[in-house]
Scaffold this motif. Structure first.
Motif, PDB file in Angstrom:
ATOM      1  N   VAL A 292       0.822  -1.219   0.000  1.00  0.00           N
ATOM      2  CA  VAL A 292       0.000   0.000   0.000  1.00  0.00           C
ATOM      3  C   VAL A 292       0.853   1.265   0.000  1.00  0.00           C
ATOM      4  O   VAL A 292       0.393   2.325   0.411  1.00  0.00           O
ATOM      5  N   ALA A 293       2.077   1.168  -0.453  1.00  0.00           N
ATOM      6  CA  ALA A 293       2.933   2.354  -0.508  1.00  0.00           C
ATOM      7  C   ALA A 293       2.257   3.443  -1.327  1.00  0.00           C
ATOM      8  O   ALA A 293       1.877   3.228  -2.479  1.00  0.00           O
ATOM      9  N   ASN A 294       2.039   4.600  -0.712  1.00  0.00           N
ATOM     10  CA  ASN A 294       1.376   5.748  -1.356  1.00  0.00           C
ATOM     11  C   ASN A 294      -0.052   5.414  -1.785  1.00  0.00           C
ATOM     12  O   ASN A 294      -0.626   6.084  -2.634  1.00  0.00           O
ATOM     13  N   GLY A 295      -0.612   4.367  -1.189  1.00  0.00           N
ATOM     14  CA  GLY A 295      -1.967   3.972  -1.552  1.00  0.00           C
ATOM     15  C   GLY A 295      -3.009   4.906  -0.976  1.00  0.00           C
ATOM     16  O   GLY A 295      -2.784   5.577   0.027  1.00  0.00           O
ATOM     17  N   GLN A 296      -4.152   4.951  -1.625  1.00  0.00           N
ATOM     18  CA  GLN A 296      -5.254   5.789  -1.156  1.00  0.00           C
ATOM     19  C   GLN A 296      -6.554   5.052  -1.374  1.00  0.00           C
ATOM     20  O   GLN A 296      -6.805   4.489  -2.436  1.00  0.00           O
ATOM     21  N   ASP A 330       4.594  -0.596   4.838  1.00  0.00           N
ATOM     22  CA  ASP A 330       3.569  -0.471   3.799  1.00  0.00           C
ATOM     23  C   ASP A 330       3.137  -1.818   3.232  1.00  0.00           C
ATOM     24  O   ASP A 330       2.486  -1.869   2.187  1.00  0.00           O
ATOM     25  N   HIS A 331       3.514  -2.902   3.906  1.00  0.00           N
ATOM     26  CA  HIS A 331       3.209  -4.227   3.379  1.00  0.00           C
ATOM     27  C   HIS A 331       2.218  -4.945   4.298  1.00  0.00           C
ATOM     28  O   HIS A 331       2.456  -5.073   5.500  1.00  0.00           O
ATOM     29  N   TYR A 332       1.125  -5.414   3.716  1.00  0.00           N
ATOM     30  CA  TYR A 332       0.097  -6.137   4.472  1.00  0.00           C
ATOM     31  C   TYR A 332       0.060  -7.593   4.013  1.00  0.00           C
ATOM     32  O   TYR A 332       0.133  -7.874   2.807  1.00  0.00           O
ATOM     33  N   TYR A 333      -0.062  -8.481   4.995  1.00  0.00           N
ATOM     34  CA  TYR A 333      -0.170  -9.902   4.681  1.00  0.00           C
ATOM     35  C   TYR A 333      -1.426 -10.442   5.352  1.00  0.00           C
ATOM     36  O   TYR A 333      -1.659 -10.196   6.530  1.00  0.00           O
ATOM     37  N   MET A 334      -2.209 -11.180   4.588  1.00  0.00           N
ATOM     38  CA  MET A 334      -3.429 -11.773   5.114  1.00  0.00           C
ATOM     39  C   MET A 334      -3.370 -13.279   4.910  1.00  0.00           C
ATOM     40  O   MET A 334      -3.304 -13.753   3.770  1.00  0.00           O
ATOM     41  N   ILE A 335      -3.361 -14.018   6.016  1.00  0.00           N
ATOM     42  CA  ILE A 335      -3.406 -15.475   5.948  1.00  0.00           C
ATOM     43  C   ILE A 335      -4.880 -15.853   5.837  1.00  0.00           C
ATOM     44  O   ILE A 335      -5.678 -15.537   6.721  1.00  0.00           O
ATOM     45  N   ASP A 363      -4.418   0.874  -9.051  1.00  0.00           N
ATOM     46  CA  ASP A 363      -3.577  -0.285  -8.757  1.00  0.00           C
ATOM     47  C   ASP A 363      -2.132  -0.031  -9.177  1.00  0.00           C
ATOM     48  O   ASP A 363      -1.305  -0.930  -9.158  1.00  0.00           O
ATOM     49  N   THR A 364      -1.805   1.155  -9.601  1.00  0.00           N
ATOM     50  CA  THR A 364      -0.419   1.442  -9.953  1.00  0.00           C
ATOM     51  C   THR A 364       0.421   1.678  -8.709  1.00  0.00           C
ATOM     52  O   THR A 364       1.611   1.412  -8.693  1.00  0.00           O
ATOM     53  N   VAL A 365      -0.202   2.180  -7.638  1.00  0.00           N
ATOM     54  CA  VAL A 365       0.532   2.394  -6.386  1.00  0.00           C
ATOM     55  C   VAL A 365       0.201   1.305  -5.381  1.00  0.00           C
ATOM     56  O   VAL A 365       0.845   1.195  -4.348  1.00  0.00           O
ATOM     57  N   THR A 366      -0.791   0.507  -5.668  1.00  0.00           N
ATOM     58  CA  THR A 366      -1.209  -0.542  -4.743  1.00  0.00           C
ATOM     59  C   THR A 366      -1.151  -1.880  -5.454  1.00  0.00           C
ATOM     60  O   THR A 366      -1.923  -2.115  -6.369  1.00  0.00           O
ATOM     61  N   ARG A 367      -0.242  -2.718  -5.035  1.00  0.00           N
ATOM     62  CA  ARG A 367      -0.079  -4.025  -5.666  1.00  0.00           C
ATOM     63  C   ARG A 367      -0.648  -5.114  -4.770  1.00  0.00           C
ATOM     64  O   ARG A 367      -0.440  -5.103  -3.557  1.00  0.00           O
TER      65      ARG A 367
END
Length: 514
Positions: A292-296, A330-335, A363-367
């Motif tokens: 979510v780096a720079n995500g909105q 800025d990194h999210y992990y969902m198990i 989705d360019t700033v949010t992968r």
């Protein structure tokens, strides 16, 4: 509850209607505006709940024209038709009266000449006055709701406020929870309510339905607004409660990172899961990686991590999954744990992931990327690593594919690089073509790639390359001469496709690392 909407019966009490008589129809109809109409050709332009005043100038010549005009007003659900007896009309045809009676459509006649302008002015003044009163009532009710929602975390508390304001019986039915009745009622009354048609408002939470608010009573026309306002405040109470729970969950997530990175034993993992999730089904699991780096988020300035995890949890749970979330910078992990049948897991997972992608403005700033599906808690680190690898492959190929299965060839190439010299394999299969293209500025590699992509269709390949068939035949013959194999033979075709993919992947990967 006092009716704050104007009805035809109210208008008939005005001084201007002293000589008026309602000859047919239901006078309880709402009136939202008044029009003076003398041209029967504009009947189709009328809107619901509009009252029509006329001297009959446009409908007096023949019954058919009159009847067509009436049909249009009935179809539009107009409030009624007021006709002034005089120069154009002295009586209403029997067929017209019969049709109006059949549809309970009000026809009012003036036995004396009246001022239509005085009527429209008075009615519009009353309509505007009613609207002001309604706004005041809604503002006062909203203030009461606000106070009640701040002093209680129970959605049920607002039902008392609603019933006090508009009376009747209401039911709050939240997802996976027992229905709440206010006032409380016995089984007999509950059974009777099931046969009635209530006003219903959805309880929406993060753009998804979380329940319903139902109200039973005599409708005066404005209860729907009060019900809608109540549903909104109930949603806010629920969201506030869930937000608080999610905030605590996010704060207690360090063990999940240890799990993802393989630092916990199976008994330790199961012990943590038992504390956090009651009766969780451990059969199929995967990991969702979100950068979510720079995500909105849509509708928000910037990124709210608690809101995001709460939204994601809601999306996944509605599709049969349980999730454990953790984040690092800025990194999210969902198990993700599959709680339903195994056959539909992939379909439901895709639906959930695509739904989550839509909450971001771009989705360019949010992968987003998914990992391999595993069946043991000890293998979740594998799902974690493959999710990160999927993210890397997305970056290399600049692809919108975010699922592990969709970029499986990329995973295979990266795995092969660890045990074999993939560049040597590419040279072995494609080296002569690459060298020939470089020396002669030809298009053998693009031709082979297109030929294989079209399932070895010469006609389609020639069309896609914008060349004549004779040129294509010449290129294919040269390709066979250089690589020494028939590219349409299944085994050779599979290897060539994989080497072409590997060549593209390694080339793009090298540019990223430069």
């Amino acid at each position: 509850m006092q009716n704050l909407q104007l009805q035809l019966a109210d208008i008939l009490q005005y001084d201007q209607f002293q000589s008026a008589e309602c000859v047919t129809g239901n006078t309880n109809r709402l009136v939202k505006w008044v029009h003076i109409i003398e041209n029967s050709a504009v009947g189709h332009l009328m809107k619901e709940h509009e009252l029509i005043l006329t001297t009959g100038m446009g409908i007096h010549k023949d019954v058919d024209t009159f009847e067509r005009f009436l049909d249009e007003l009935i179809a539009k659900n107009c409030a009624g038709l007021c006709i002034e007896y005089g120069r154009y009309i002295q009586s209403i045809p029997t067929t017209i009266l019969q049709k109006a009676k059949k549809h309970q459509f009000p026809i009012v006649v003036f036995h004396e000449e009246v001022s239509f302008s005085d009527i429209t002015q008075e009615v519009h003044r009353q309509i505007i006055s009613h609207q002001y009163q309604l706004i005041e009532r809604l503002e006062a009710y909203t203030h009461t709701l606000s106070k009640a929602s701040l002093t209680s975390n129970r959605p049920e508390a607002l039902l008392e406020v609603l019933v006090e304001a508009i009376g009747g019986q209401c039911i709050l039915q939240l997802t996976d929870e027992k229905a709440v009745y206010y006032p409380k009622c016995d089984a007999t009354k509950k059974a009777r309510l099931e046969k009635e048609s209530p006003l219903v408002k959805e309880i929406l939470l993060l753009s998804q339905q979380y329940g319903q608010l139902k109200w039973y009573g005599l409708h005066s026309g404005i209860e729907s607004l009060f019900l809608e306002r109540t549903a909104l405040f109930i949603a806010q109470i629920i969201l506030r409660k869930l937000y608080s729970i999610e905030k605590e969950t996010v704060a207690q997530q360090l063990w999940k990172q240890d799990w993802l990175e393989g630092r916990l034993s199976k008994p330790e993992i199961l012990q943590h899961l038992e504390k956090e999730h009651d009766r969780i089904r451990i059969k199929q699991m995967t990991v969702l990686y979100v950068n979510v780096a720079n995500g909105q988020l849509e509708g928000q300035e910037g990124f709210d991590d608690v809101y995001f995890t709460l939204y994601a949890r809601n999306v996944f749970e509605k599709r049969g999954f349980t999730i454990c979330t953790t984040n690092h910078q800025d990194h999210y992990y969902m198990i993700i744990f599959n709680q339903r049948d195994e056959a539909s897991m992939r379909t439901r997972l895709r639906e959930a992931v695509l739904k989550i992608k839509k909450v971001f403005k771009t989705d360019t700033v949010t992968r987003i990327a998914t990992g391999k599906t595993v069946e043991s808690v000890e293998d979740v680190p594998t799902a974690y690593e493959t999710a990160r690898t999927t993210m890397y492959i997305r970056k290399v190929l600049q692809t919108t594919d975010c699922f592990y299965e969709d970029v499986l060839l990329g995973h295979m190439i990266l795995n092969l690089q660890q045990t074999m010299d993939v560049k040597q394999m590419i040279t072995q299969y494609l080296g002569p073509l690459i060298a020939y293209d470089e020396k002669h500025s030809s298009e053998l590699i693009p031709t082979l790639r297109t030929y294989l992509a079209t399932n070895c269709s010469k006609q389609e390949t020639a069309q896609k390359l914008y060349i004549v068939r004779q040129t294509l035949y010449h290129r294919l013959k040269k390709i066979e001469e250089l690589i020494g194999m028939d590219s349409s033979e299944p085994h050779h075709r599979m290897m060539l496709e994989m080497m072409l993919y590997a060549k593209e992947f390694i080339g793009k990967s090298s540019k990223i690392h430069e």
